[in-house]
Design an enzyme around this catalytic site. Structure first.
Site, PDB file in Angstrom:
ATOM      1  N   GLN A   1       1.678  -1.700   4.740  1.00 59.65           N
ATOM      2  CA  GLN A   1       2.450  -0.724   3.961  1.00 59.65           C
ATOM      3  C   GLN A   1       3.558  -0.154   4.850  1.00 59.65           C
ATOM      4  O   GLN A   1       3.591   1.030   5.165  1.00 59.65           O
ATOM      5  CB  GLN A   1       1.529   0.379   3.443  1.00 59.65           C
ATOM      6  CG  GLN A   1       0.396  -0.141   2.564  1.00 59.65           C
ATOM      7  CD  GLN A   1      -0.485   0.962   2.027  1.00 59.65           C
ATOM      8  OE1 GLN A   1      -0.004   2.012   1.593  1.00 59.65           O
ATOM      9  NE2 GLN A   1      -1.789   0.748   2.049  1.00 59.65           N
TER      10      GLN A   1
ATOM     11  N   ARG B   1       3.478 -13.010  -4.735  1.00 58.13           N
ATOM     12  CA  ARG B   1       2.274 -12.201  -4.942  1.00 58.13           C
ATOM     13  C   ARG B   1       2.285 -11.644  -6.367  1.00 58.13           C
ATOM     14  O   ARG B   1       2.981 -10.671  -6.655  1.00 58.13           O
ATOM     15  CB  ARG B   1       2.207 -11.048  -3.941  1.00 58.13           C
ATOM     16  CG  ARG B   1       1.767 -11.473  -2.558  1.00 58.13           C
ATOM     17  CD  ARG B   1       1.338 -10.279  -1.721  1.00 58.13           C
ATOM     18  NE  ARG B   1       0.878 -10.683  -0.401  1.00 58.13           N
ATOM     19  CZ  ARG B   1      -0.358 -11.077  -0.130  1.00 58.13           C
ATOM     20  NH1 ARG B   1      -1.258 -11.115  -1.105  1.00 58.13           N
ATOM     21  NH2 ARG B   1      -0.694 -11.416   1.091  1.00 58.13           N
TER      22      ARG B   1
ATOM     23  N   LYS C   1       5.869 -18.334  -0.914  1.00 61.23           N
ATOM     24  CA  LYS C   1       4.740 -17.575  -1.451  1.00 61.23           C
ATOM     25  C   LYS C   1       5.221 -16.435  -2.344  1.00 61.23           C
ATOM     26  O   LYS C   1       6.215 -15.777  -2.053  1.00 61.23           O
ATOM     27  CB  LYS C   1       3.894 -17.000  -0.316  1.00 61.23           C
ATOM     28  CG  LYS C   1       2.665 -16.222  -0.770  1.00 61.23           C
ATOM     29  CD  LYS C   1       1.914 -15.643   0.415  1.00 61.23           C
ATOM     30  CE  LYS C   1       2.650 -14.473   1.029  1.00 61.23           C
ATOM     31  NZ  LYS C   1       1.839 -13.806   2.094  1.00 61.23           N
TER      32      LYS C   1
ATOM     33  N   THR D   1      -8.822 -10.999   2.007  1.00 60.03           N
ATOM     34  CA  THR D   1      -9.597 -11.742   1.014  1.00 60.03           C
ATOM     35  C   THR D   1      -9.487 -13.243   1.202  1.00 60.03           C
ATOM     36  O   THR D   1     -10.279 -13.990   0.645  1.00 60.03           O
ATOM     37  CB  THR D   1      -9.117 -11.376  -0.399  1.00 60.03           C
ATOM     38  OG1 THR D   1      -7.742 -11.779  -0.558  1.00 60.03           O
ATOM     39  CG2 THR D   1      -9.231  -9.873  -0.634  1.00 60.03           C
TER      40      THR D   1
ATOM     41  N   ASN E   1     -22.223  16.613   5.782  1.00 54.77           N
ATOM     42  CA  ASN E   1     -21.151  16.711   4.783  1.00 54.77           C
ATOM     43  C   ASN E   1     -20.010  15.729   5.032  1.00 54.77           C
ATOM     44  O   ASN E   1     -18.984  15.772   4.361  1.00 54.77           O
ATOM     45  CB  ASN E   1     -20.600  18.135   4.723  1.00 54.77           C
ATOM     46  CG  ASN E   1     -19.954  18.552   6.032  1.00 54.77           C
ATOM     47  OD1 ASN E   1     -20.057  17.848   7.031  1.00 54.77           O
ATOM     48  ND2 ASN E   1     -19.289  19.704   6.024  1.00 54.77           N
TER      49      ASN E   1
END
Length: 363
Positions: free
Chosen positions: A140, A240, A238, A269, A78
């Site tokens: 974060q 985003r 930069k 990425t 499970n």
């Protein structure tokens, strides 16, 4: 004339009992009680591994001259995780190696780490240290928009207050403020000296080399890295437009005709680095090297970076990478020696910053 020998009669003395109250103080060789008690057995260092990066844990154990302590880890049908130490950890200094990296497995590895910490604490381990070469949720670390969590702080509270870990050992955090999320010791290591030595061995140092920061947030680290190589500094502007997407608007600094060394803490990425490579080429960079401590390479990031206009990509083995998927442009530097030295200094209650000659406070 005769001489007569006289025999002396031995004199006997009678000991007189001392008067009451005038007894001489008795002398004793027994030591006085101390305000501490020394344990007989010496300390024990035990190294255990989760399932996220067993190869790295085995390399660390080899550097330390020990074997990994056996632990049973399995996942039920499970999805629940089970953990049990197969030998006693009572009174031991337990170091748990868990990188927690893996597409779709971050939370599973995190929970496994929490169970391993809890099991060691309940088994009366003297001290439990979480060795997390990559600290998840590190990006974060603040609220960038309304109604967002601060996930890095939540993870810190979970490790410290729920699992009751005694110490955290990690490498190249995304931001230094994460150390302040804890009230327990956090040993922060850096791979910058490894990268600097690698590039110096390739002859990349001096005025013909420029250390490039992919954004303003890493400018201080890029400056420190440039000092290690006697190189100049360049910073990229930069933005985003969305998560895991990056746009480079300009390069601040002289990179024309120079070899650019662009570094970051992690590659997911590869969007930031690909955009940076394009901007550096347009600015006239002669050669471009890309390096990062944590190479996740999500999806086709590794393939796309391999076809990018870069000379070489250099990462460390804090995150598990399949040897079969590594392109020729990719170089992986081992960090097991660095981790082993740090673990040994923690175990011996010696300075951790001495491993880096005091240069591990980069933020």
């Amino acid at each position: 004339m005769e001489t007569t020998e006289t025999t002396e009669t031995p004199v006997t003395t009678t000991e007189v009992a001392p008067l009451p109250g005038l007894e001489a103080p008795a002398t004793s060789a027994e030591p006085k009680p101390q305000n501490w008690l020394e344990r007989g057995p010496s300390k024990r260092l035990m190294l255990v591994s989760g399932r996220s990066h067993p190869d790295l844990a085995a390399d660390i154990a080899e550097k330390l001259g020990i074997t990994l302590s056996p632990v049973e880890l399995k996942t039920f049908a499970n999805g629940e995780v089970y953990c049990r130490y197969e030998e006693s950890v009572r009174g031991a200094d337990v170091f748990i190696v868990q990188s927690c990296a893996g597409v779709g497995k971050v939370n599973a590895y995190l929970w496994e780490l929490l169970e391993m910490i809890n099991a060691a604490k309940l088994a009366s381990a003297k001290r439990v240290t979480a060795v997390m070469p990559w600290f998840p949720y590190s990006r974060q670390d603040k609220k960038s928009a309304p109604r967002e969590p601060i996930s890095a702080r939540l993870l810190a509270d979970t490790l410290e207050k729920a699992a009751c870990v005694d110490r955290v050992l990690t490498m190249d955090l995304h931001t230094g403020q994460i150390q302040g999320f804890f009230t327990i010791p956090v040993d922060h290591m850096t791979a910058l000296p490894l990268f600097a030595q690698y590039f110096r061995d390739k002859g990349l140092s001096g005025d013909d080399v420029v250390s490039v920061s992919p954004d303003a947030g890493r400018a201080k680290l890029a400056r420190r890295f440039g000092q290690m190589l006697d190189a100049d500094l360049a910073i990229m502007n930069k933005t985003r437009p969305a998560h895991d997407q990056a746009s480079i608007t300009e390069v601040i600094g002289d990179v024309a005709g120079k070899t650019a060394l662009m570094g970051d803490d992690m590659i997911l990425t590869g969007g930031t680095l690909r955009a940076g490579v394009k901007a550096l080429r347009e600015a006239g960079a002669k050669e471009i090297y890309v390096f990062a401590t944590h190479g996740h390479f999500v999806g086709d990031a590794l393939e796309r970076l391999a076809h990018a206009d870069v000379t070489e990509i250099v990462v460390t083995d804090t995150v598990s990478l399949s040897p079969l998927e590594r392109p020729d442009k990719l170089t992986v530097l081992p960090v097991s020696g660095l981790l082993a030295d740090t673990i040994m200094n923690v175990f011996a209650d010696e300075s951790v910053s001495a491993v880096f000659q005091g240069a591990n406070q980069l933020f």
